[in-house]
Design an enzyme around this catalytic site. Structure first.
Site, PDB file in Angstrom:
ATOM      1  N   GLU A 286      -0.718  -0.468 -10.175  1.00  0.00           N
ATOM      2  CA  GLU A 286      -0.152  -1.676  -9.558  1.00  0.00           C
ATOM      3  C   GLU A 286       1.435  -2.130  -9.634  1.00  0.00           C
ATOM      4  OE1 GLU A 286      -2.287  -2.846  -7.504  1.00  0.00           O
ATOM      5  OE2 GLU A 286      -1.845  -5.016  -7.163  1.00  0.00           O
TER       6      GLU A 286
ATOM      7  N   GLU B 161       0.920  -0.902   0.031  1.00  0.00           N
ATOM      8  CA  GLU B 161       0.119   0.055  -0.014  1.00  0.00           C
ATOM      9  C   GLU B 161       0.686   1.279   0.029  1.00  0.00           C
ATOM     10  OE1 GLU B 161      -2.742  -0.407  -0.896  1.00  0.00           O
ATOM     11  OE2 GLU B 161      -3.112  -2.519  -0.186  1.00  0.00           O
TER      12      GLU B 161
END
Lengths: 501, 501
Positions: free
Chosen positions: A293, A264
């Site tokens: 991502e 994250e």
């Protein structure tokens, strides 16, 4: 200051601000909101979505964009000005193509389907969810019909990976699947590593302190981020100076906290690195989930599970959990952090098998929107593929087709971006490693700044100006290509799981 | 379900939702936001304010309200339907009277003045703040000119105390000031109580656990509230099922955490008690700050500093701080909790002298808007009144005219609502106590439900349907009246500070 000024800047900033408000509300909902606040929150988010949509499709915005486009002299096609206007125009045109009624109907159906999915998953019964999924797929087919596209899936993919074509993505994901399949076979036959250092009794409050420290060691500027508890880890940015990371803690497994936080934080440092000049424009942050991502995966897997960085992590773990880690060195941690296990659940999958989970979903989505399969046959097709690709029998729908919320939420076209992220991460990592000869030593010393500076210079500055393919082209000089990831996985897991003779 | 339906309900719900979004953002700003997020947050809040204003003054809303008003047959003047439409009409008319340019200029000037106030306060120099305050007052005078009012201050007061008249408020606050002044004289001459149990070394993490427990013992339903740290305690409700309390902690004084939490919880249980049928309408919650403050003050002072409740608090304090409270009984705690000290700072003032601080500000505001004093003369007038009313010399502007942010933020007309709250609290308390013969015993047992049920039945159900005066009239049968508060203070402090002969 914004790169576009006057009324157009104000109109775009307003849309951006409404998005930030919704982002904060989503974050709050998943981290702080008292349980009973849920139903009022749903109304509130729906009001914001409606107001935002009105603004996004307004005639006035169309006029302002027309005027701005014809006033671009002096600004080259790659200028911030030209790109902001191009991205905004593209979004305006896209939003205008879908009738307001259909947009509203999709939102309503998705919301109902998500609730139905929750109950169906709890009961482990796909059949109860089937009619809802059929309705969502039907509406999504009507959504596709709003666009003129080469392939029906292009319209879906574009919402998450602007400008990507289905055929390109299919080629990339197919190459990846074919490249890793034999490696997975081999690893499954090899001796399994000792993972015991990550399993045991890890009190949550001590994990939380460790996680705060790990997040704080990531290349954030002070006062620009925070880390909170949640059910399903995510990152959200309210502005590039206000980044929210979340994680969850498993009292019997330390790995979740460590690598979810680094994952994250990877999303977070990307958002925190966005150039201020583009703030409050539609190019302020990447629209490509694949690019996003790539950053979470790169920090999680290439950095966070890499041998050099783990060297810097061991002393930190010893500080928080001396009883476990006093006797564990970086090599043992490295093997434990990279254990491979063929499993049924995507979100628990390791770096190697993860892409197979994605390939299965992507292939099923393609068949669905090419009309080669019906929703009613999805479960059977799902289970067959898990047998074919991973050699696993799916015992029930909970561990099978009901595991992900994405389809209930209408997010067809989303899954492939996970693997695109892995593919792009490998390409960017190779390039960064070539440019930074001391990278391993820096990571082993826990110094993440040189790598961060490389990304600021090479990636972050493009913000949301281009799609994934063009951004990768600008950095690597070539197209998105699965070969570097396949090579990386063979190198890494070939060494970790030597062939047993 | 809303009491008003169709397009009007949707329009009002949208305005209400935008307000809730702003409320959440304010809460986040003061409790969670990473420090550097401030400037993007200011933009975001200003965008929300602009969109909300557009909606509030729209021609379309005016048309919908006209149509609804002429369709009220069957609904009496006190029906939810009639009151929602009346309150909404009043707000629409009020918002329409102020030109958008002036609204924007006021917002800008207040924002700049607040920053100037911060620096001026830090430096302790009123002169640096003076030109900003003059500009704000000038704009507020122009704001007043937008309305047809008997007294210029009426227009200001109305923003915080809808429907209240300056002359009524002046009479109430004057009566209160005259009633308590001699009591303060007398108490100042009396022997001071031992407050030592509340002063000492109270580790923050233990205070936080205690505060959570105290908030949890207030009459909230589970899953509808939370408590967080902040600089300046406040309460905010996102919906009646999502109430946010905040407090701060002083490591050397326990009183802040105890009574700030009870005070904010008083605001909170009021918001949590709002009838669901009025949700997302302009009558969903009280517009009167006086009514709101009556609830925070009542729970803080009548309940929280009352002898019966403190009996239930002592065991709780002993649990968290045995080293201090094992030797302290309810009587000693009662005296410490109600110590009176004439001081210069309003927010630190006790129950008795607090109203004098308010009276001083109210009188100065009146003179300012009646044109009897200039902004440049405010400091001198301030210091003179502190000498006259409290016998205190103001050593510097920080401890004097620069202590409150209200004027910088343009909140003229706000201060009197604090004292109105105290006055109303006394009236409601007397009525509740008459209706609940076992109230003392219930509070001593820590059972707050009967009192809470009384408020639900008598106060909460009116939500924001009426102004303070009409609400009080409906509950007590009479007007807002300072006599019960004066009597309460004489009774309580006469006993706590017996005359030394």
């Amino acid at each position: 200051m914004s790169v576009v000024d006057g009324e157009l800047a104000a109109a775009l900033a307003e849309i951006s601000d409404l998005g930030s408000a919704a982002a904060l509300m989503h974050w709050d909902e998943r981290t702080k909101m008292p349980r009973r606040g849920a139903s009022a929150r749903a109304e509130l988010l729906s009001t914001l979505a409606r107001i935002t949509h009105e603004r996004r499709v307004s005639d006035e915005l169309g006029r302002l964009l027309d005027a701005a486009r014809s006033n671009l002299d002096g600004h080259g096609p790659d200028s911030d000005e030209a790109r902001v206007i191009a991205v905004a125009t593209r979004e305006w045109e896209k939003a205008r193509r879908v009738p307001a009624d259909l947009t509203a109907e999709i939102a309503r159906a998705e919301s109902i389907a998500e609730h139905a999915w929750l109950s169906a998953r709890e009961a482990g019964e796909f059949d109860a969810f089937l009619p809802h999924l059929e309705h969502v797929v039907d509406l999504k087919r009507r959504y596709v019909d709003c666009f003129e596209v080469d392939h029906p899936y292009d319209a879906l993919l574009d919402d998450f990976e602007p400008g990507a074509s289905t055929s390109d993505v299919a080629a990339i994901l197919g190459g990846l699947r074919d490249g890793v399949a034999p490696l997975i076979e081999r690893v499954a036959a090899a001796e399994q590593p000792d993972e015991s250092c990550l399993h045991g009794d890890f009190p949550i409050d001590r994990q939380r302190r460790m996680a705060d420290e790990i997040a704080g060691s990531m290349p954030f500027e002070p006062g620009t981020w925070r880390l909170d508890d949640t059910e399903h880890p995510f990152a959200e940015s309210i502005s590039s100076d206000d980044v929210r990371l979340t994680t969850r803690y498993d009292p019997t497994y330390l790995g979740t906290a460590i690598w979810a936080v680094i994952h994250e934080a990877g999303h977070g440092v990307y958002e925190a690195g966005m150039p201020k000049g583009l703030a409050r424009t539609p190019a302020a942050a990447p629209r490509s989930l694949g690019l996003h991502e790539s950053q979470s995966r790169l920090w999680e897997n290439w950095v966070g599970r890499g041998r050099p960085f783990l060297e810097s992590l061991v002393p930190r773990l010893r500080e928080h959990f001396p009883e476990t880690f006093d006797a564990v060195g970086p090599d043992e941690l490295y093997r434990a952090a990279n254990a491979v296990r063929r499993s049924l659940i995507r979100v628990e999958a390791d770096e190697l098998t993860y892409n197979i989970h994605v390939a299965i979903r992507f292939e099923l989505e393609l068949e669905l929107f090419e009309g080669r399969i019906e929703v009613a046959d999805l479960r059977e097709a799902w289970n067959a593929r898990y047998r074919d690709y991973l050699g696993l029998d799916v015992p029930d729908d909970r561990a099978g087709i009901l595991q992900d919320v994405h389809w209930a939420g209408g997010a067809f076209g989303y899954f492939p971006t996970y693997s695109l992220g892995n593919v792009i991460a490998a390409q960017l990592w190779d390039r960064a490693a070539a440019d930074l000869p001391d990278l391993d030593a820096q990571l082993a010393a826990g110094d993440l700044r040189p790598l961060h500076a490389w990304f600021a210079e090479n990636l972050y500055r493009h913000a949301g100006k281009y799609g994934a393919a063009e951004t990768v082209e600008r950095i690597t000089g070539g197209p998105i290509d699965p070969a570097p990831l396949v090579a990386h996985l063979h190198r890494k897991y070939g060494e970790l799981y030597p062939v047993v003779i």
